[in-house]
Every structure is written in structure tokens, then in C-alpha cells.
Write a protein that holds these residues in place. Structure first.
Motif, PDB file in Angstrom:
ATOM      1  N   GLN A   1       0.808  -1.229   0.000  1.00 14.42           N
ATOM      2  CA  GLN A   1       0.000   0.000   0.000  1.00 14.42           C
ATOM      3  C   GLN A   1       0.840   1.278   0.000  1.00 14.42           C
ATOM      4  N   GLY A   2       2.166   1.114   0.046  1.00 14.82           N
ATOM      5  CA  GLY A   2       3.030   2.298   0.053  1.00 14.82           C
ATOM      6  C   GLY A   2       3.525   2.602   1.466  1.00 14.82           C
ATOM      7  N   LEU A   3       4.598   3.389   1.526  1.00 14.66           N
ATOM      8  CA  LEU A   3       5.237   3.673   2.823  1.00 14.66           C
ATOM      9  C   LEU A   3       4.661   4.911   3.504  1.00 14.66           C
ATOM     10  N   GLY A   4       3.739   5.611   2.849  1.00 14.28           N
ATOM     11  CA  GLY A   4       3.123   6.790   3.466  1.00 14.28           C
ATOM     12  C   GLY A   4       4.144   7.878   3.749  1.00 14.28           C
ATOM     13  N   LEU A   5       4.052   8.471   4.932  1.00 16.24           N
ATOM     14  CA  LEU A   5       4.939   9.583   5.308  1.00 16.24           C
ATOM     15  C   LEU A   5       6.414   9.212   5.149  1.00 16.24           C
ATOM     16  N   LYS A   6       6.749   7.984   5.539  1.00 13.55           N
ATOM     17  CA  LYS A   6       8.146   7.543   5.398  1.00 13.55           C
ATOM     18  C   LYS A   6       8.585   7.636   3.928  1.00 13.55           C
ATOM     19  N   GLY A   7       7.697   7.286   3.032  1.00 11.72           N
ATOM     20  CA  GLY A   7       7.993   7.350   1.600  1.00 11.72           C
ATOM     21  C   GLY A   7       8.208   8.784   1.140  1.00 11.72           C
ATOM     22  N   LEU A   8       7.409   9.696   1.675  1.00  7.25           N
ATOM     23  CA  LEU A   8       7.564  11.105   1.284  1.00  7.25           C
ATOM     24  C   LEU A   8       8.896  11.656   1.784  1.00  7.25           C
ATOM     25  N   LYS A   9       9.308  11.213   2.971  1.00  2.00           N
ATOM     26  CA  LYS A   9      10.608  11.661   3.504  1.00  2.00           C
ATOM     27  C   LYS A   9      11.744  11.123   2.641  1.00  2.00           C
ATOM     28  N   ILE A  10      11.565   9.920   2.130  1.00  2.00           N
ATOM     29  CA  ILE A  10      12.584   9.353   1.228  1.00  2.00           C
ATOM     30  C   ILE A  10      12.641  10.165  -0.069  1.00  2.00           C
ATOM     31  N   LEU A  11      11.474  10.532  -0.581  1.00  2.00           N
ATOM     32  CA  LEU A  11      11.442  11.339  -1.811  1.00  2.00           C
ATOM     33  C   LEU A  11      12.137  12.687  -1.587  1.00  2.00           C
ATOM     34  N   GLU A  12      11.913  13.270  -0.400  1.00  2.00           N
ATOM     35  CA  GLU A  12      12.579  14.548  -0.069  1.00  2.00           C
ATOM     36  C   GLU A  12      14.088  14.390  -0.136  1.00  2.00           C
ATOM     37  N   LYS A  13      14.549  13.277   0.432  1.00  2.00           N
ATOM     38  CA  LYS A  13      15.980  12.999   0.435  1.00  2.00           C
ATOM     39  C   LYS A  13      16.505  12.850  -0.994  1.00  2.00           C
ATOM     40  N   ALA A  14      15.731  12.142  -1.830  1.00  2.00           N
ATOM     41  CA  ALA A  14      16.143  11.941  -3.229  1.00  2.00           C
ATOM     42  C   ALA A  14      16.189  13.292  -3.952  1.00  2.00           C
ATOM     43  N   ARG A  15      15.249  14.176  -3.611  1.00  2.00           N
ATOM     44  CA  ARG A  15      15.257  15.510  -4.239  1.00  2.00           C
ATOM     45  C   ARG A  15      16.493  16.286  -3.813  1.00  2.00           C
ATOM     46  N   GLU A  16      16.805  16.181  -2.501  1.00  2.00           N
ATOM     47  CA  GLU A  16      17.982  16.862  -1.970  1.00  2.00           C
ATOM     48  C   GLU A  16      19.251  16.408  -2.696  1.00  2.00           C
ATOM     49  N   MET A  17      19.320  15.094  -2.956  1.00  2.00           N
ATOM     50  CA  MET A  17      20.540  14.541  -3.540  1.00  2.00           C
ATOM     51  C   MET A  17      20.663  14.782  -5.031  1.00  2.00           C
ATOM     52  N   THR A  18      19.528  14.907  -5.728  1.00  2.00           N
ATOM     53  CA  THR A  18      19.592  15.014  -7.197  1.00  2.00           C
ATOM     54  C   THR A  18      19.133  16.366  -7.722  1.00  2.00           C
ATOM     55  N   GLY A  19      18.383  17.112  -6.906  1.00  2.00           N
ATOM     56  CA  GLY A  19      17.818  18.377  -7.378  1.00  2.00           C
ATOM     57  C   GLY A  19      16.548  18.183  -8.192  1.00  2.00           C
ATOM     58  N   LEU A  20      16.092  16.920  -8.350  1.00  2.00           N
ATOM     59  CA  LEU A  20      14.880  16.692  -9.146  1.00  2.00           C
ATOM     60  C   LEU A  20      13.628  16.987  -8.311  1.00  2.00           C
ATOM     61  N   PRO A  21      12.727  17.848  -8.808  1.00  2.00           N
ATOM     62  CA  PRO A  21      11.455  18.050  -8.101  1.00  2.00           C
ATOM     63  C   PRO A  21      10.647  16.753  -8.101  1.00  2.00           C
ATOM     64  N   ILE A  22       9.732  16.616  -7.135  1.00  2.00           N
ATOM     65  CA  ILE A  22       9.019  15.343  -7.033  1.00  2.00           C
ATOM     66  C   ILE A  22       7.505  15.459  -7.219  1.00  2.00           C
ATOM     67  N   VAL A  23       6.957  14.389  -7.795  1.00  2.00           N
ATOM     68  CA  VAL A  23       5.505  14.267  -7.921  1.00  2.00           C
ATOM     69  C   VAL A  23       5.097  12.957  -7.260  1.00  2.00           C
ATOM     70  N   SER A  24       4.027  13.044  -6.444  1.00  2.00           N
ATOM     71  CA  SER A  24       3.558  11.854  -5.754  1.00  2.00           C
ATOM     72  C   SER A  24       2.033  11.945  -5.601  1.00  2.00           C
ATOM     73  N   GLU A  25       1.411  10.780  -5.588  1.00  2.00           N
ATOM     74  CA  GLU A  25      -0.063  10.753  -5.591  1.00  2.00           C
ATOM     75  C   GLU A  25      -0.660  11.004  -4.213  1.00  2.00           C
ATOM     76  N   VAL A  26      -1.697  11.814  -4.192  1.00  2.00           N
ATOM     77  CA  VAL A  26      -2.469  12.021  -2.962  1.00  2.00           C
ATOM     78  C   VAL A  26      -3.786  11.268  -3.133  1.00  2.00           C
ATOM     79  N   LEU A  27      -4.094  10.424  -2.116  1.00  2.00           N
ATOM     80  CA  LEU A  27      -5.286   9.585  -2.227  1.00  2.00           C
ATOM     81  C   LEU A  27      -6.454  10.123  -1.423  1.00  2.00           C
ATOM     82  N   ASP A  28      -6.157  10.939  -0.416  1.00  2.00           N
ATOM     83  CA  ASP A  28      -7.162  11.255   0.588  1.00  2.00           C
ATOM     84  C   ASP A  28      -7.213  12.758   0.850  1.00  2.00           C
ATOM     85  N   THR A  29      -8.408  13.288   0.961  1.00  2.00           N
ATOM     86  CA  THR A  29      -8.559  14.740   1.226  1.00  2.00           C
ATOM     87  C   THR A  29      -7.794  15.157   2.490  1.00  2.00           C
ATOM     88  N   ARG A  30      -7.734  14.255   3.467  1.00  2.00           N
ATOM     89  CA  ARG A  30      -7.082  14.612   4.748  1.00  2.00           C
ATOM     90  C   ARG A  30      -5.579  14.789   4.602  1.00  2.00           C
TER      91      ARG A  30
END
Ligand code: PEP
Ligand code: MN
Length: 281
Positions: free
Chosen positions: A73-102
Motif C-alpha cells: 500500500q506504500g510507505l506513506g509519510l516515510k515514503g515522502l521523507k525518502i522522496l525529499e531525500k532523493a530531491r535533496e541529492m539530485t535536485g529533481l522536483p518530485i511528484v507523488s499521488e495524494v489519495l485522501d482529502t485529509r
């Protein structure tokens, strides 16, 4: 489509949606990355590989809409923190799916672009919520949706005040079974004649087959798409989702090279002065 009060092109200027140094609608934008964020090592390795291979942005799902509740089902917040790290390391902006209004408002702190997936295209509460933000929204076409329904969903977001929408054609369900979906490239040209929004193509979910991603990507370039979003995995055979449709980093690099050549060819063609008698001789 008279009900498109805000989204209709009707003489308006085409939008350029800015994400860092990238301009959707101005540059041809290539987004690449894994279907799901699985671990820091996996995501960082893929991010570095796609950056090297010519990607402008990184994709990766932290919240996954899966057919079975027993699938990853995905790593949730942990996954977003990993994406942040990947952005920091590569400079690539990130796109990720939001499933829930909350999750909309807090996810804006992590991602550069919010993806609304095919399964949620007509989740009107979610559309209104992303419409209240200023984050660019990647709005995928629902797998059972007409072009009119899709554009009306963009209208929902615009109606809440967010003009930053990127449309994404990702294939629709038809009677065909060889491909996962039927990639409807006529919808790209249609959306571009009906609205002022940039339109990108997802040949990965659109075909579900590695062998078809490259030809359909080139067809997307040729029909006027503003970019592509493709899934890339460093070990496709071990991917936790969509393993049968992930390109390897060398396959992605090869695809990027072909895209660059085709774009250069098309630009040269559009700069040729005349198609009249002179040229025919
Ligand atoms: C995705 O991009 O990860 C995804 C689930 O795509 P879609 O919503 O187009 O199926
Ligand atoms: Mn996927």
C-alpha cells in the motif's frame, strides 16, 4: 463543451506551469521514477539513474491505490521523507499521488506536484481540496472517463482557485486485452484544442508493456504532448508494484536519447520556411 467556463481555450493564452526551473507547457518535461517508493536505497539509486538518464522530475508513489488490500500500500509519510531525500541529492522536483482529502495540505510540504490518480479523477472532494492549494496538480484521466468528464474535473480544480493543472492521458479501458489500457493519443490533441492546459502522457500505465513504452512515447511527442511520465526501476523483477511495466535505467536512457532526436527533428521541420512548390522540386 459549453460547460467549461474556466478551462476552455477560447482565445486564452496557453498556461505554463512552473515547477522550480521547469515550465510545463514551455519545455518538454520528462518525469521518471519507480511506481512505488520501496526504500531509501531503491529510490535514491533510481533518482540518480534517471537524473543521469535525462529526467527533469522524479515520480514515486508513497500512497498506492492497489486493487487488492493485501498488496503493498506504500510507505506513506516515510515514503515522502525518502522522496525529499532523493530531491535533496539530485535536485529533481518530485511528484507523488495524494489519495485522501485529509492528506492534501500536509503533503504540499513534501511534494512539488500533487498527483490525482486515474481512480480518483472524479473524487470531487479531493478535486476541491487540491483546488484550494496553489501546488501544481497532475490530473490523470480516469480509466472510464470521456474527455469531457476529464476536462470537467480540471474545471473543478480551477473553480476552487488553483490554475496550476497538468493533464495526463494514461489510457482507458476498452475491449482490448493485449495491452493493460488503450492509450488514447487523440485525447492529447483534443485536450490541447479544447483547453489551455499542458497535457502529458503516461505510456507506462497506458500500455502496461515495456516493449510498447518507447514507440508510444515517441508517438506522444509527435502528437504534441508537453511531456511524459514513465516508470523506471533498478530491479524491475523485484518491484513491489507494476514490475511488468518498469523500464530499467539503461532502457530509460535510450528512450531519452530517442526523444531528444525526435524533438530536434520536429523543431527543424517546424523551422523550414515553406511547404510550397519550391520545396517539392
Ligand atoms: C501511478 O502513476 O502510480 C498510478 C497509479 O497511475 P494511474 O492512476 O494512472 O493508474
Ligand atoms: Mn504504477
Amino acid at each position: 463543451m459549453d460547460n467549461l467556463k474556466l478551462a476552455a481555450l477560447k482565445g486564452k493564452k496557453r498556461s505554463v506551469i512552473r515547477v522550480g526551473e521547469i515550465g510545463f507547457g514551455e519545455d518538454f518535461v520528462v518525469i521518471a521514477g519507480p511506481c512505488s517508493v520501496e526504500s531509501e536505497r531503491q529510490t535514491v539509486e533510481i533518482a540518480q539513474a534517471v537524473k543521469q538518464g535525462g529526467a527533469d522530475m522524479l515520480r514515486g508513489g508513497a500512497f498506492k491505490p492497489r486493487t487488492s488490500p493485501y498488496n503493498f500500500q506504500g510507505l506513506g509519510l516515510k515514503g515522502l521523507k525518502i522522496l525529499e531525500k532523493a530531491r535533496e541529492m539530485t535536485g529533481l522536483p518530485i511528484v507523488s499521488e495524494v489519495l485522501d482529502t485529509r492528506d492534501v495540505s500536509w503533503m504540499c510540504e513534501y511534494v512539488d506536484v500533487l498527483q490525482v490518480g486515474a481512480r480518483n479523477m472524479q473524487n470531487f472532494s479531493l478535486l476541491k481540496e487540491v483546488g484550494k492549494t496553489t501546488r501544481p496538480v497532475l490530473l490523470k484521466r480516469g480509466m472510464h472517463s470521456t474527455i469531457s468528464e476529464w476536462l470537467n474535473c480540471a474545471e473543478y480544480i480551477l473553480n476552487e482557485g488553483n490554475p496550476n493543472i497538468i493533464l495526463c492521458e494514461r489510457g482507458i479501458r476498452t475491449f482490448e486485452t493485449y495491452t493493460r489500457n488503450t492509450l488514447d493519443l487523440s485525447a492529447v490533441a483534443a485536450a490541447k484544442e479544447l483547453t489551455f492546459l499542458p497535457v502529458i502522457v503516461d505510456p507506462t500505465h497506458g500500455t502496461g508493456k515495456v516493449s510498447l513504452i518507447s514507440p508510444m512515447s515517441l508517438a506522444a511527442v509527435a502528437c504534441g504532448a508537453d511531456g511524459l511520465i514513465v516508470e523506471v526501476h533498478n530491479h524491475p523483477e523485484a518491484a513491489l508494484s507494476d514490475k511488468e511495466q518498469a523500464l530499467t535505467p539503461p532502457e530509460f536512457e535510450e528512450l531519452s536519447r530517442k526523444i531528444r532526436s525526435l524533438r530536434a527533428f520536429m523543431e527543424a521541420l517546424s523551422e523550414r520556411p515553406s511547404h510550397g512548390k519550391e520545396e517539392k522540386r
